[in-house]
Design an enzyme around this catalytic site. Structure first.
Site, PDB file in Angstrom:
ATOM      1  N   HIS A 101      67.648  22.510  -4.249  1.00  0.00           N
ATOM      2  CA  HIS A 101      68.259  21.461  -3.426  1.00  0.00           C
ATOM      3  C   HIS A 101      69.730  21.379  -3.772  1.00  0.00           C
ATOM      4  O   HIS A 101      70.138  21.649  -4.905  1.00  0.00           O
ATOM      5  CB  HIS A 101      67.560  20.114  -3.679  1.00  0.00           C
ATOM      6  CG  HIS A 101      67.950  19.041  -2.717  1.00  0.00           C
ATOM      7  ND1 HIS A 101      69.038  18.219  -2.917  1.00  0.00           N
ATOM      8  CD2 HIS A 101      67.418  18.666  -1.521  1.00  0.00           C
ATOM      9  CE1 HIS A 101      69.155  17.389  -1.899  1.00  0.00           C
ATOM     10  NE2 HIS A 101      68.186  17.639  -1.043  1.00  0.00           N
ATOM     11  N   ASP A 141      60.653  19.562   1.357  1.00  0.00           N
ATOM     12  CA  ASP A 141      60.174  20.451   2.424  1.00  0.00           C
ATOM     13  C   ASP A 141      58.985  21.295   1.970  1.00  0.00           C
ATOM     14  O   ASP A 141      58.166  21.715   2.780  1.00  0.00           O
ATOM     15  CB  ASP A 141      61.302  21.383   2.889  1.00  0.00           C
ATOM     16  CG  ASP A 141      62.443  20.622   3.530  1.00  0.00           C
ATOM     17  OD1 ASP A 141      62.161  19.764   4.383  1.00  0.00           O
ATOM     18  OD2 ASP A 141      63.600  20.870   3.177  1.00  0.00           O
TER      19      ASP A 141
END
Length: 443
Positions: free
Chosen positions: A321, A380
């Site tokens: 991320h 996700d």
């Protein structure tokens, strides 16, 4: 001809990468350590992933705050009380405090009354001009709603709040109805349109409108509600929210601002990331002989990193991320609840595969790549699995993200208007050489 012109366009657009370092350009508005360049102030959302000690950046487990409240505490609260929390989260983001029972009841009643579309809108705007992309259809529908608004350009807080609340309530209808139109016209499936039920929450109405029989379990609705809460806000710097600030700063209308944010979210580097995770795991399952063999999983993940498997991008989707390094709190929360639904549906074996891939991928990435910070699973990674267990089609994964994130966009749009900021206009340095104009018959 287009191919030749595209080549010319590419050649004339190329910038030597070395020049970015020479002029200290913060590509992606991020510094060399990956931290975002400070471009604004907000009281809405906060993402924390490190502390500063003696001038050193020390990574820590990630935290996400909505209006100063840790999302982990927020979700624990409504999950413990066995109720849905998305509407409560919308209220918190927009108005800065958790609602009382009376305030939440009144707010839910108002949202329920707004879950409707103008007369003939579904027929004329959604069914008559279907698209292969649901996000495109939502964006187009949002722009069309401008024409049905008697006061579309007024950017007073009162009017913008009215418009935002209407869009928050309408997004589930726009997304699900657009999917049904796509499914009917491009996949030749039966067309059905269910009206939302006033007694249902946002999550319940999504499942009710999506499924032919309108049926769903409490566990399914609770998990979808949780996913909506966790996607609702992520600070002012994420691409679609920053887009909302940029477009709002120009003084334009709400429909244009939200359509621009949708365009950002549609991108595979942003809201489309969960689709890539679903596709990647489909490929993983097809190529692993034994899902329990950690050595086989490790070898396959190395192939992914080397660009020798799946889409040859060299990426393990759902890992890493831009902000979080030790952990993404949203993924941690979603993983725990995801396991419950997997157990209910008899998919424990598949959940175990996800968990093994998560842990082995962390090790493989550290071994194979030079990284300046740690790597962790992001939201996700598990959200795609959640949506697949809920039988939510691939075409609706990013639209459901939009259904959630418009609450954050709305809060940020109002914040930009209230604080009367300047039009957002960062600098770009021209490196083009000056040239003399040449008459056309001398070229």
């Amino acid at each position: 001809m287009i191919k030749r012109l595209a080549q010319l366009a590419s050649e004339s657009s190329y910038v030597d990468p070395a020049l970015y370092a020479k002029y200290d350009v913060k590509r992606g508005l991020r510094d060399i350590n990956g931290r975002g360049v400070l471009t604004g102030l907000t009281e809405i959302g906060d993402v924390q992933s490190y502390t500063i000690q003696n001038g050193q950046t020390i990574p820590k487990p990630g935290q996400l705050f909505y209006r100063g409240i840790d999302v982990e505490d927020l979700t624990k609260g409504f999950l413990k009380e066995r109720r849905h929390g998305f509407e409560e989260s919308i209220y918190l983001l927009l108005f800065g405090h958790l609602p009382s029972i009376e305030e939440l009841t009144e707010f839910n009643t108002m949202l329920s009354s707004l879950r409707t579309l103008p007369k003939s809108f579904v027929r004329d705007m959604i069914l008559k001009a279907s698209s292969k992309d649901v996000m495109n259809m939502i964006s187009r529908s949002v722009l069309a709603l401008y024409s049905y608004d008697e006061n579309p350009d007024d950017i007073s807080v009162e009017n913008v709040l009215r418009q935002c609340l209407e869009l928050i309530a309408r997004f589930p209808l726009l997304a699900v109805y657009s999917y049904h139109a796509y499914s009917h016209y491009f996949d030749s499936r039966s067309l059905f349109i269910h009206n939302p039920k006033p007694e249902y929450s946002t999550a319940e109405n999504i499942l009710h409108m999506l499924r032919p029989d309108s049926g769903f379990t409490e566990t399914e609705a609770a998990l979808l509600d949780l996913a909506l809460v966790l996607h609702a806000e992520h600070g002012g710097g994420n691409n679609s929210t920053f887009t909302t600030h940029v477009v709002t700063s120009s003084g334009t209308d709400t429909y244009s601002a939200m359509s621009a944010a949708l365009g950002s979210l549609k991108g595979p580097r942003h809201g489309g990331a969960s689709i890539k995770v679903v596709q990647m795991f489909k490929d993983i399952k097809a190529n692993l002989r034994n899902w329990s063999d950690e050595g086989e999983i490790r070898d396959y993940l190395k192939k992914l990193l080397h660009g020798d498997a799946f889409d040859h991008s060299g990426l393990i989707y759902g890992m890493g991320h831009a902000v979080y390094s030790v952990s993404d709190p949203r993924a941690e929360i979603l993983r725990d609840q995801c396991k419950k639904l997997a157990t209910e549906k008899g998919l424990e074996h598949e959940f175990d595969l996800f968990y093994k891939v998560e842990n082995i991928a962390k090790e493989v990435i550290v071994e194979e790549r030079k990284i300046y910070k740690g790597v962790s699973v992001n939201i996700d990674f598990y959200s795609g699995f959640v949506y697949r267990m809920l039988n939510i089609p691939m075409q609706l994964l990013t639209p459901i993200f939009a259904i959630s994130r418009i609450s954050g966009w709305s809060a940020h749009r109002i914040e930009e208007i209230v604080n009367k900021g300047k039009i957002i206009r960062p600098a770009y340095k021209s490196i083009a050489k000056e040239m003399e104009y040449v008459p056309i018959d001398e070229r």
